[in-house]
Design a protein around this motif. Structure first.
Motif, PDB file in Angstrom:
ATOM      1  N   GLN A   1       0.837  -1.191   0.000  1.00 30.89           N
ATOM      2  CA  GLN A   1       0.000   0.000   0.000  1.00 30.89           C
ATOM      3  C   GLN A   1       0.877   1.247   0.000  1.00 30.89           C
ATOM      4  O   GLN A   1       1.789   1.381   0.807  1.00 30.89           O
ATOM      5  CB  GLN A   1      -0.901   0.019   1.237  1.00 30.89           C
ATOM      6  N   ASN A   2       0.600   2.170  -0.920  1.00 32.11           N
ATOM      7  CA  ASN A   2       1.347   3.419  -0.945  1.00 32.11           C
ATOM      8  C   ASN A   2       0.868   4.330   0.181  1.00 32.11           C
ATOM      9  O   ASN A   2      -0.331   4.563   0.335  1.00 32.11           O
ATOM     10  CB  ASN A   2       1.164   4.106  -2.297  1.00 32.11           C
TER      11      ASN A   2
ATOM     12  N   TRP B   1      -3.805   3.533  -9.630  1.00 29.71           N
ATOM     13  CA  TRP B   1      -3.462   2.604  -8.557  1.00 29.71           C
ATOM     14  C   TRP B   1      -3.960   1.213  -8.941  1.00 29.71           C
ATOM     15  O   TRP B   1      -4.767   1.062  -9.862  1.00 29.71           O
ATOM     16  CB  TRP B   1      -4.067   3.026  -7.209  1.00 29.71           C
TER      17      TRP B   1
ATOM     18  N   SER C   1      -2.879  -1.443  -3.694  1.00 26.62           N
ATOM     19  CA  SER C   1      -2.762  -0.102  -3.130  1.00 26.62           C
ATOM     20  C   SER C   1      -3.915   0.738  -3.643  1.00 26.62           C
ATOM     21  O   SER C   1      -4.178   0.771  -4.852  1.00 26.62           O
ATOM     22  CB  SER C   1      -1.418   0.519  -3.539  1.00 26.62           C
TER      23      SER C   1
END
Length: 571
Positions: free
Chosen positions: A275-276, A294, A299
């Motif tokens: 996950q960013n 995304w 993410s």
């Protein structure tokens, strides 16, 4: 003799086409004659670039368009040459690169009824039911010349499509009899009447909705992938983000969208399986010029976050499955839309203290990110890492360098450690078919002969690029560039894909997944044999700095291409 082929060449010249990337065949006698006739009389036509491979030629046209913004022409041989364009068609379409592709077609007469009638056995074999269907799903426009009398109008209409957003390739077909047709009068064209469609703007209510949401946000974020295809849009994005205190996250970037040394730059993400952080924390998001902002299974933004979407193709009309849950989506040009937002902010600025708080928080994250990256550039235990290699290349380029990134599993390393700051300084293909980098580097050099061009490529994508053709072209036409091969001796991307779906399966325990390139080809030697390039294998970290410096000296001073085959850890 003024023929349909004469008119075709005149139309390309009127449209500002500088180069024809050509792979001629038995369907092109009229064009070959018209080219010779124009040269004999000193009449200006586009320069002809002989391309031994069609994909290399079309990739060159894409590289030229990416650097210059100007469409070029590609000429190929009937349906065989059309199919040999291969993945370059995909890359031009997905990368929204304007160009005109012309293919001949088998003659439609066989008893000498017209000049150009069939006279070779292959013309029966190459007569297929629907040649245009081969590329129809990728082209912005495709059509067939049926007479020479309106060829100019057909060419200019096609290029209007190519240059109107979303830009892209167009495809025209003409049989031998049509291209041989004699014309009594030349058609006069007023180019002012054949301009591309003007850029679209945001509706005023869209401007107000977006600014109202950003004014209330605490962690606003802009996500982009290819906004930097238009260098003017970069300055507007920087201005907007500074005005509102928004961070910038790049998803699968294919251009220099935002300066990497700016305090509001928060990094980029490709296929990394996590996950960013910036995306997860954002409470208001603007997605602008992005096909894949995304990957939802990996993410994504938090639930309930307002998402605004701006793109010249917001529906992604060529993608059967696509949605991001935007509550407001606008068909608009990025530079135009951001300019509108900035004009309002100039007279109605946001609260200064709130903007300063946002900027301070993002600046701290941006600084920490740069410090983390710096620690990866030192190398370790006698192994050349992608980060170490990329940093060495970065130290030897200047502001007159264009970098092309086809690093595949090393895309992130190249993006992060080249850390480009100038619009128009780095490009990826924008598509997913490997082998773009070689031809594109050649085309980029033709478009910007005073700049240094550097192509960073995986070993697999190097093989796909047809280096024997590319380096022959570079030598013949005096367009040298540096190509650095990130050689991990195999296809690493399929391994990652298999383990991503089957992390504990048989593939995770197998010693051989049929993805290895051992024994490794002599990548640099191929370029040396084909085009006299400077060739060197680099296997130790202590060799890297000097090898990069010498290769760039050869390119800049000797005007000769160079290939560095750099051995990374085995993939």
């Amino acid at each position: 003799m003024y023929t349909a082929s004469t008119a075709f060449l005149e139309a390309l010249t009127e449209a500002g086409v500088s180069y024809i990337f050509a792979n001629f065949g038995s369907d092109h006698p009229a064009l070959i004659e018209a080219i010779a006739e124009a040269r004999a009389h000193g009449r200006r036509i586009p320069a002809i670039i002989t391309c031994p491979n069609e994909m290399a030629g079309m990739s060159a046209a894409q590289g030229y368009a990416q650097v210059s913004g100007q469409p070029q022409a590609v000429i190929v041989h009937v349906e065989c040459g059309t199919q040999s364009l291969a993945g370059a068609v995909h890359n031009a379409a997905k990368g929204r690169a304007p160009m005109l592709v012309f293919a001949g077609a088998s003659p439609f007469t066989q008893e000498g009824e017209m000049r150009g009638s069939r006279n070779e056995f292959i013309q029966w074999i190459q007569d297929v039911p629907d040649q245009r269907s081969i590329v129809r799903g990728y082209m912005k426009y495709e059509n067939e010349f049926r007479t020479g009398k309106n060829i100019k109008q057909m060419v200019h209409r096609a290029l209007q499509f190519a240059m109107s957003e979303p830009k892209g390739p167009v495809y025209l077909v003409g049989a031998r009899e049509v291209m041989e047709e004699e014309l009594t009068d030349a058609v006069s064209i007023d180019m002012a009447r054949w301009r591309p469609v003007e850029p679209a703007a945001l509706p005023q209510e869209g401007v107000e909705q977006m600014l109202a949401a950003f004014a209330q946000a605490r962690r606003p974020l802009v996500v982009t992938s290819y906004l930097g295809r238009n260098p003017d849009a970069v300055a507007e994005l920087v201005r907007f983000c500074e005005n509102v205190g928004a961070g910038v996250h790049e998803s699968v970037p294919s251009a220099m969208n935002f300066p990497h040394d700016h305090d509001l730059y928060l990094g980029n993400q490709w296929n990394e399986p996590h996950q960013n952080e910036a995306l997860g924390e954002a409470d208001c998001i603007l997605v602008i010029d992005s096909d894949v902002p995304w990957i939802p299974t990996i993410s994504r933004p938090a639930g309930g976050v307002p998402i605004f979407h701006i793109d010249v193709d917001p529906l992604k009309e060529k993608m059967p499955l696509w949605y991001i849950g935007a509550e407001h989506s606008f068909r608009a040009d990025a530079a135009t839309a951001l300019g509108q937002l900035n004009d309002v902010l100039a007279v109605r600025p946001f609260d200064g203290a709130r903007v300063a708080e946002r900027r301070s928080r993002f600046a701290a994250k941006s600084k920490a990110r740069r410090e983390r990256l710096a620690t990866l550039e030192t190398g370790s235990n006698g192994v050349i890492t992608p980060e170490f290699l990329t940093a060495a290349v970065r130290r030897h380029i200047d502001d007159d360098t264009i970098v092309l990134n086809e690093g595949i599993t090393n895309y992130p390393a190249v993006s992060n450690h080249m850390a480009m700051t100038r619009p128009g300084s780095i490009f990826a293909s924008g598509g997913g078919s490997l082998g773009w980098n070689g031809g594109a580097a050649f085309g980029a050099k033709l478009a910007a002969p005073d700049k240094t061009v550097v192509a960073l490529t995986g070993d697999g994508s190097y093989m796909f690029s047809i280096p024997s053709s590319v380096h022959w072209m570079a030598a013949k036409y005096g367009a040298p560039f540096l190509q650095v091969v990130y050689n991990n001796r195999g296809w690493k991307a399929p391994r990652f894909s298999a383990l991503g779906v089957h992390p504990d399966g048989y593939a995770s325990r197998a010693n051989d997944l049929d993805l290895s390139f051992d024994p490794s080809p002599d990548y640099a030697g191929i370029a040396k044999a084909a085009g006299g390039a400077y060739a060197r294998k680099v296997e130790r970290p202590e060799e890297v700095e000097e090898a990069v410096a010498e290769a760039l000296r050869v390119v800049r001073e000797e005007k000769r291409s160079a290939v560095l085959d750099v051995w990374l850890q085995h993939g």
